[in-house]
Design a protein around this motif. Sequence first.
Motif, PDB file in Angstrom:
ATOM      1  N   THR A   1     -12.361  25.364  18.025  1.00  0.00           N
ATOM      2  CA  THR A   1     -11.268  25.553  17.069  1.00  0.00           C
ATOM      3  C   THR A   1     -11.157  27.040  16.739  1.00  0.00           C
ATOM      4  N   ASP A   2     -10.077  27.410  16.067  1.00  0.00           N
ATOM      5  CA  ASP A   2      -9.905  28.804  15.669  1.00  0.00           C
ATOM      6  C   ASP A   2     -11.005  29.249  14.711  1.00  0.00           C
ATOM      7  N   LEU A   3     -11.430  28.358  13.812  1.00  0.00           N
ATOM      8  CA  LEU A   3     -12.477  28.713  12.857  1.00  0.00           C
ATOM      9  C   LEU A   3     -13.827  28.875  13.556  1.00  0.00           C
ATOM     10  N   ALA A   4     -14.136  27.968  14.477  1.00  0.00           N
ATOM     11  CA  ALA A   4     -15.395  28.068  15.224  1.00  0.00           C
ATOM     12  C   ALA A   4     -15.429  29.360  16.036  1.00  0.00           C
ATOM     13  N   LEU A   5     -14.280  29.740  16.562  1.00  0.00           N
ATOM     14  CA  LEU A   5     -14.184  30.986  17.320  1.00  0.00           C
ATOM     15  C   LEU A   5     -14.483  32.179  16.415  1.00  0.00           C
ATOM     16  N   LYS A   6     -14.014  32.121  15.160  1.00  0.00           N
ATOM     17  CA  LYS A   6     -14.304  33.194  14.201  1.00  0.00           C
ATOM     18  C   LYS A   6     -15.799  33.286  13.924  1.00  0.00           C
ATOM     19  N   PHE A   7     -16.456  32.126  13.802  1.00  0.00           N
ATOM     20  CA  PHE A   7     -17.900  32.133  13.578  1.00  0.00           C
ATOM     21  C   PHE A   7     -18.622  32.861  14.712  1.00  0.00           C
ATOM     22  N   VAL A   8     -18.147  32.643  15.945  1.00  0.00           N
ATOM     23  CA  VAL A   8     -18.767  33.273  17.109  1.00  0.00           C
ATOM     24  C   VAL A   8     -18.522  34.779  17.090  1.00  0.00           C
ATOM     25  N   ILE A   9     -17.271  35.176  16.868  1.00  0.00           N
ATOM     26  CA  ILE A   9     -16.905  36.593  16.884  1.00  0.00           C
ATOM     27  C   ILE A   9     -17.652  37.370  15.806  1.00  0.00           C
ATOM     28  N   ASN A  10     -17.717  36.803  14.605  1.00  0.00           N
ATOM     29  CA  ASN A  10     -18.363  37.481  13.482  1.00  0.00           C
ATOM     30  C   ASN A  10     -19.881  37.314  13.460  1.00  0.00           C
ATOM     31  N   LYS A  11     -20.398  36.556  14.424  1.00  0.00           N
ATOM     32  CA  LYS A  11     -21.841  36.322  14.547  1.00  0.00           C
ATOM     33  C   LYS A  11     -22.450  35.828  13.236  1.00  0.00           C
ATOM     34  N   VAL A  12     -21.760  34.878  12.628  1.00  0.00           N
ATOM     35  CA  VAL A  12     -22.222  34.301  11.361  1.00  0.00           C
ATOM     36  C   VAL A  12     -23.605  33.673  11.527  1.00  0.00           C
ATOM     37  N   TYR A  13     -23.870  33.151  12.716  1.00  0.00           N
ATOM     38  CA  TYR A  13     -25.127  32.456  12.991  1.00  0.00           C
ATOM     39  C   TYR A  13     -26.343  33.385  12.897  1.00  0.00           C
ATOM     40  N   GLU A  14     -26.132  34.699  12.968  1.00  0.00           N
ATOM     41  CA  GLU A  14     -27.257  35.621  12.873  1.00  0.00           C
ATOM     42  C   GLU A  14     -27.787  35.730  11.441  1.00  0.00           C
ATOM     43  N   LYS A  15     -26.942  35.400  10.463  1.00  0.00           N
ATOM     44  CA  LYS A  15     -27.323  35.545   9.062  1.00  0.00           C
ATOM     45  C   LYS A  15     -27.690  34.222   8.405  1.00  0.00           C
ATOM     46  N   GLN A  16     -27.232  33.105   8.985  1.00  0.00           N
ATOM     47  CA  GLN A  16     -27.497  31.801   8.368  1.00  0.00           C
ATOM     48  C   GLN A  16     -27.514  30.719   9.432  1.00  0.00           C
ATOM     49  N   ASP A  17     -28.122  29.597   9.072  1.00  0.00           N
ATOM     50  CA  ASP A  17     -28.260  28.493  10.031  1.00  0.00           C
ATOM     51  C   ASP A  17     -27.100  27.514   9.965  1.00  0.00           C
ATOM     52  N   TRP A  18     -26.358  27.538   8.878  1.00  0.00           N
ATOM     53  CA  TRP A  18     -25.212  26.641   8.757  1.00  0.00           C
ATOM     54  C   TRP A  18     -24.202  27.215   7.777  1.00  0.00           C
ATOM     55  N   VAL A  19     -22.998  26.646   7.800  1.00  0.00           N
ATOM     56  CA  VAL A  19     -21.944  26.973   6.844  1.00  0.00           C
ATOM     57  C   VAL A  19     -21.437  25.650   6.283  1.00  0.00           C
ATOM     58  N   MET A  20     -21.424  25.518   4.971  1.00  0.00           N
ATOM     59  CA  MET A  20     -20.904  24.291   4.371  1.00  0.00           C
ATOM     60  C   MET A  20     -20.180  24.631   3.079  1.00  0.00           C
ATOM     61  N   GLY A  21     -19.529  23.628   2.490  1.00  0.00           N
ATOM     62  CA  GLY A  21     -18.815  23.863   1.251  1.00  0.00           C
ATOM     63  C   GLY A  21     -17.454  24.476   1.475  1.00  0.00           C
ATOM     64  N   TYR A  22     -16.864  24.263   2.658  1.00  0.00           N
ATOM     65  CA  TYR A  22     -15.506  24.747   2.873  1.00  0.00           C
ATOM     66  C   TYR A  22     -14.602  23.561   3.227  1.00  0.00           C
ATOM     67  N   THR A  23     -13.334  23.701   2.914  1.00  0.00           N
ATOM     68  CA  THR A  23     -12.387  22.631   3.202  1.00  0.00           C
ATOM     69  C   THR A  23     -11.425  23.074   4.292  1.00  0.00           C
ATOM     70  N   THR A  24     -11.031  22.122   5.107  1.00  0.00           N
ATOM     71  CA  THR A  24     -10.021  22.368   6.128  1.00  0.00           C
ATOM     72  C   THR A  24      -8.920  21.330   5.961  1.00  0.00           C
ATOM     73  N   GLN A  25      -7.877  21.478   6.724  1.00  0.00           N
ATOM     74  CA  GLN A  25      -6.761  20.543   6.636  1.00  0.00           C
ATOM     75  C   GLN A  25      -6.342  20.124   8.037  1.00  0.00           C
ATOM     76  N   SER A  26      -6.210  18.833   8.234  1.00  0.00           N
ATOM     77  CA  SER A  26      -5.799  18.327   9.536  1.00  0.00           C
ATOM     78  C   SER A  26      -4.311  18.580   9.747  1.00  0.00           C
ATOM     79  N   ARG A  27      -3.864  18.345  10.946  1.00  0.00           N
ATOM     80  CA  ARG A  27      -2.459  18.593  11.263  1.00  0.00           C
ATOM     81  C   ARG A  27      -1.512  17.721  10.446  1.00  0.00           C
ATOM     82  N   ASP A  28      -1.974  16.534  10.101  1.00  0.00           N
ATOM     83  CA  ASP A  28      -1.101  15.637   9.332  1.00  0.00           C
ATOM     84  C   ASP A  28      -1.302  15.797   7.824  1.00  0.00           C
ATOM     85  N   GLY A  29      -2.001  16.865   7.407  1.00  0.00           N
ATOM     86  CA  GLY A  29      -2.091  17.193   5.994  1.00  0.00           C
ATOM     87  C   GLY A  29      -3.269  16.632   5.241  1.00  0.00           C
ATOM     88  N   ARG A  30      -4.169  15.931   5.904  1.00  0.00           N
ATOM     89  CA  ARG A  30      -5.327  15.379   5.204  1.00  0.00           C
ATOM     90  C   ARG A  30      -6.350  16.477   4.902  1.00  0.00           C
TER      91      ARG A  30
END
Length: 240
Positions: free
Chosen positions: A62-91
């Motif tokens: 996904t676009d967000l997962a790609l951002k995690f890779v580019i920004n190398k978020v994994y080097e500073k932490q083992d996981w990311v949680m507590g964020y919300t996303t929205q599906s294409r149908d608005g859920r």
Amino acid sequence: MAGKTGSKHDIINGYVSFVNFLGAFLGENCEVVLHDTNNKEKSVLAIANDHISGRRIGAPLTDLALKFVINKVYEKQDWVMGYTTQSRDGRVLHSATYFIKDGNGELVGMICMNMDTSDILAARDIMNRFISSAGFEKTQKKELFATSDPVAETDDSEPVEHFETFPHSMEDLTDSLISKVVEDTKILPERMTSDEKLAVVATLNDHGVFMLKGTIRVVAKHLAVSEATLYRYLQKINVK
């Protein structure tokens, strides 16, 4: 489970059954996805409860997962949680990502979970209407429902909202990323100057679009330029 030894292929494939386990335990309202970050165009190796996003095995990052890779978020932490996303149908989806690393701390893959909170939000709205009609004091209401976001705020970080797309193919992902960037410029590609197109290419590059195979043709088509011109734009960016 971080820091496993063995080849990258063996490490990532060792999580396939774990995805199915999590999907069965968490229930049909939670999608669980295993991404192979070494194959960004066809990264989904396993997926449970795929009706949440409609994706299948072989879908890209996904676009967000790609951002995690580019920004190398994994080097500073083992996981990311507590964020919300929205599906294409608005859920509204309550999401989390766990980074899978090898023994050297290099990223191998990700496990992403997307919980459909529609039922929870509907129940909250019913309760809010009941509390309002029952004449509860505002202070009481604030204590019971402190935030309108399904993800509670923590002491060390604010909840993050992100409109994440869930592409079914690499072309789908590329089209979505390009459309977002072009839409933000509020100028049709046919009316853009060379400098404006160069700025769009620079933004797409920052989003990791050109890390994906076959995107040169798609981006050139969207910007109404030749592939040769697009390569020249990329050379200018790299010079900078």
